[in-house]
Scaffold this motif. Sequence first.
Motif, PDB file in Angstrom:
ATOM      1  N   SER A 434       0.741  -1.435   0.283  1.00 30.76           N
ATOM      2  CA  SER A 434       0.101   0.126  -0.044  1.00 30.76           C
ATOM      3  C   SER A 434       0.877   1.315   0.406  1.00 30.76           C
ATOM      4  N   GLY A 435       1.149   2.023  -1.343  1.00 33.83           N
ATOM      5  CA  GLY A 435       2.167   2.776  -0.990  1.00 33.83           C
ATOM      6  C   GLY A 435       3.387   2.628  -1.224  1.00 33.83           C
ATOM      7  N   ASN A 436       4.267   2.744  -0.189  1.00 36.59           N
ATOM      8  CA  ASN A 436       5.595   3.071  -0.002  1.00 36.59           C
ATOM      9  C   ASN A 436       5.427   2.290   1.490  1.00 36.59           C
ATOM     10  N   GLY A 437       4.329   1.000   1.377  1.00 37.01           N
ATOM     11  CA  GLY A 437       4.539   0.443   2.682  1.00 37.01           C
ATOM     12  C   GLY A 437       3.406  -0.744   3.088  1.00 37.01           C
ATOM     13  N   TRP A 438       3.472  -1.783   3.872  1.00 41.42           N
ATOM     14  CA  TRP A 438       2.346  -2.719   4.043  1.00 41.42           C
ATOM     15  C   TRP A 438       1.583  -3.057   4.400  1.00 41.42           C
ATOM     16  N   GLN A 439      -0.342  -3.373   4.123  1.00 37.90           N
ATOM     17  CA  GLN A 439      -1.645  -3.070   4.769  1.00 37.90           C
ATOM     18  C   GLN A 439      -1.569  -4.535   5.185  1.00 37.90           C
ATOM     19  N   VAL A 440      -2.919  -4.512   5.916  1.00 38.00           N
ATOM     20  CA  VAL A 440      -3.164  -5.694   6.744  1.00 38.00           C
ATOM     21  C   VAL A 440      -4.783  -5.676   6.722  1.00 38.00           C
ATOM     22  N   TYR A 441      -5.561  -6.151   6.433  1.00 34.49           N
ATOM     23  CA  TYR A 441      -7.486  -6.469   6.936  1.00 34.49           C
ATOM     24  C   TYR A 441      -6.704  -7.691   7.592  1.00 34.49           C
ATOM     25  N   ALA A 442      -7.992  -6.982   8.972  1.00 35.23           N
ATOM     26  CA  ALA A 442      -7.972  -8.624   9.413  1.00 35.23           C
ATOM     27  C   ALA A 442      -9.432  -9.041  10.126  1.00 35.23           C
ATOM     28  N   LYS A 443     -10.442  -9.698  10.131  1.00 34.62           N
ATOM     29  CA  LYS A 443     -11.377 -10.061  10.242  1.00 34.62           C
ATOM     30  C   LYS A 443     -11.481 -10.161  11.908  1.00 34.62           C
ATOM     31  N   ASN A 444     -12.157  -9.513  13.065  1.00 37.57           N
ATOM     32  CA  ASN A 444     -12.089  -9.388  14.690  1.00 37.57           C
ATOM     33  C   ASN A 444     -13.726 -10.917  14.849  1.00 37.57           C
ATOM     34  N   SER A 445     -13.382 -12.229  14.231  1.00 38.33           N
ATOM     35  CA  SER A 445     -14.920 -12.707  14.839  1.00 38.33           C
ATOM     36  C   SER A 445     -15.252 -12.623  16.172  1.00 38.33           C
ATOM     37  N   SER A 446     -14.529 -12.888  17.205  1.00 35.58           N
ATOM     38  CA  SER A 446     -14.626 -12.478  18.686  1.00 35.58           C
ATOM     39  C   SER A 446     -15.265 -11.518  18.978  1.00 35.58           C
ATOM     40  N   GLY A 447     -15.966 -11.621  20.739  1.00 36.43           N
ATOM     41  CA  GLY A 447     -16.604 -10.082  20.729  1.00 36.43           C
ATOM     42  C   GLY A 447     -15.819  -9.764  21.752  1.00 36.43           C
ATOM     43  N   SER A 448     -14.822  -9.058  21.958  1.00 34.19           N
ATOM     44  CA  SER A 448     -13.926  -8.195  22.467  1.00 34.19           C
ATOM     45  C   SER A 448     -12.705  -8.130  21.589  1.00 34.19           C
ATOM     46  N   GLY A 449     -12.465  -7.227  21.555  1.00 36.76           N
ATOM     47  CA  GLY A 449     -10.983  -6.541  21.000  1.00 36.76           C
ATOM     48  C   GLY A 449      -9.572  -7.596  20.405  1.00 36.76           C
ATOM     49  N   ASN A 450      -9.544  -7.413  19.205  1.00 30.63           N
ATOM     50  CA  ASN A 450      -7.669  -7.602  19.475  1.00 30.63           C
ATOM     51  C   ASN A 450      -6.898  -6.785  18.398  1.00 30.63           C
ATOM     52  N   GLN A 451      -5.422  -7.350  18.943  1.00 26.72           N
ATOM     53  CA  GLN A 451      -4.782  -6.555  17.991  1.00 26.72           C
ATOM     54  C   GLN A 451      -4.091  -7.062  17.546  1.00 26.72           C
ATOM     55  N   VAL A 452      -3.868  -6.602  15.662  1.00 30.47           N
ATOM     56  CA  VAL A 452      -3.673  -7.498  14.668  1.00 30.47           C
ATOM     57  C   VAL A 452      -2.294  -6.696  13.906  1.00 30.47           C
ATOM     58  N   ASN A 453      -1.137  -7.205  14.280  1.00 30.11           N
ATOM     59  CA  ASN A 453      -0.181  -6.286  13.719  1.00 30.11           C
ATOM     60  C   ASN A 453       0.098  -6.267  11.580  1.00 30.11           C
ATOM     61  N   ALA A 454       0.946  -5.465  11.578  1.00 31.10           N
ATOM     62  CA  ALA A 454       1.995  -5.480  10.274  1.00 31.10           C
ATOM     63  C   ALA A 454       3.171  -5.332   9.304  1.00 31.10           C
ATOM     64  N   TYR A 455       3.557  -5.282   9.140  1.00 26.36           N
ATOM     65  CA  TYR A 455       5.193  -5.748   9.180  1.00 26.36           C
ATOM     66  C   TYR A 455       5.107  -4.948   7.390  1.00 26.36           C
ATOM     67  N   ALA A 456       6.037  -4.456   7.461  1.00 31.61           N
ATOM     68  CA  ALA A 456       6.160  -4.048   5.926  1.00 31.61           C
ATOM     69  C   ALA A 456       8.188  -4.333   6.282  1.00 31.61           C
TER      70      ALA A 456
END
Length: 543
Positions: A434-456
Amino acid sequence: MGTKRGRQLFVVIVTLIASMLACNFGSEPTVEVAIESPEDGATVNVGEAVEILSHAKASAGVARVELWVNGEVERMDEPPTENPTEFRVAQPWTPDAPGEVTLSTVAYDGEGNISSPAIITVQVVGESAVEVTPTPFTPEPTAEEEPTSEPTEEVEPTSEPTVEDECTLDASFVSDVSIPDGTEVDPGASFVKIWRVKNNGTCDWEGGFQLLYTSGDQLGGPASINLPVVAPGQEVDLSVDLTAPVAPGTYQGEWRLRSADGEIFGTNLIVEIVVPAPPTDTPTPTATLHIVLTVKPITLIPFFPYTELVAEQISINSGAIGSTTATCPSGSLLVSGGFATHPDVLVYTHSRNGNGWRAYAKNNSGSSKLLNVYATCLHNASGASITQVVQSVMAAGGGTGHPVAACPSGSIVTGGGWASKSDGSLWVYKSSKSGNGWQVYAKNSSGSGNQVNAYAICLSGVSGLTEQIMQSTSIAAGSTGSATATCGSNKLVTGGGFASQDDLVMYNTSPYLTGTNQWRTYAKNTGGSTRTMYGYAVCLSFP
């Protein structure tokens, strides 16, 4: 005397240069594998075990041979003695559904080098029905009535039924219209190989006949191309668009003809090219040793940059979590990585680890499964360096997380990865540049917040640029499919990714082979309707 000494010195210099070049090219290990049985195009039955017999050779010794089924790692076998130079192995596989299946084997040597795959296709059919000849019914005689004669027997036909004559499939090589064997092609250059062949069978080639890549170096070519209609006795020119690798060496690929019903026929069609080594400065002979050693030192022009694929494999027990790292060799830089495994194995994290690529996975199947991890390594990038940038976001319960890791100014993105959850509650459905970086889309199927990381992964210290190429494919319900994105001429594939839909399971996203400029992604459609998958390749070029 001065002239004689100059000639002697020239011989010494040339010998030194040749020795230095031999260190780079002459000692390069070779790894190759061939499938000896079953034959390409063979028919096998559902539920019946098939033995795939392969013959692997490696100058540094064969370490293992992998069997892949439709792009999925099926099994891995090692020689009974440590790293023999030749290894024949029979790998059993039992098909569980009818249809066309692609089987391939890959060999690894003791130093981690990988062969080009040996590839065949087989037709899987259901078990043939057993014909039962009905027995004519003869009523039992009653007590009052005895039979007056023996039952009449069926009358056999007096002649065999007529069978229409079947035509025969055959093809012969006529000539190389372009790129004769041994032609030199510049590193990374595109070219068109054209064979002239003759239909010397009695069948028309029509309605689904193809030219099929079968073995050796694919050189960025497609898996198959459709043939025009060719009548018996007619000659035709068959062409395929190819790209030379950037690494010096001799490359050879084989192509065959395939009929609409999957039969492979005719002669092997060969493409063989030579990618020359970059030129070196040869010093002019001089009369005195003093001038050569102090005024005119030997200098060699640096080689062109190229990428190398390094792989590491582990077996993960049922229900367990496993990880491994593929590490780039000394003198090279890690620019991205990928993985290949079974659809029931969830890869939930993959990212840079030192000068290598590490993946973590959980095996959700009922038996042990293999995980392959791949590192893409950049050679001959003098003065370059690599950094990894991470960006984290919280995906709300039932929501979507979209982190974008941006490379700093003065660097270029070459690939990327992600970190999610081993329980599958964070499902990554897009990973791309994505541009000059890296993007990630993640769907959270749980009932509480979860952290997702993208690495470039960010490359600095070079005057290059990267772009992203996309290729899409449709995958039928319950089937597997792949998308191969190909970088253009004079470009190196450094990374890749995908975009999918919620019922597509991504189980393989990796560079196709060392020396090629392709990134390939495999998915299994677990839904009830056809889905579209997008595969991406990140392509590096130097102005």
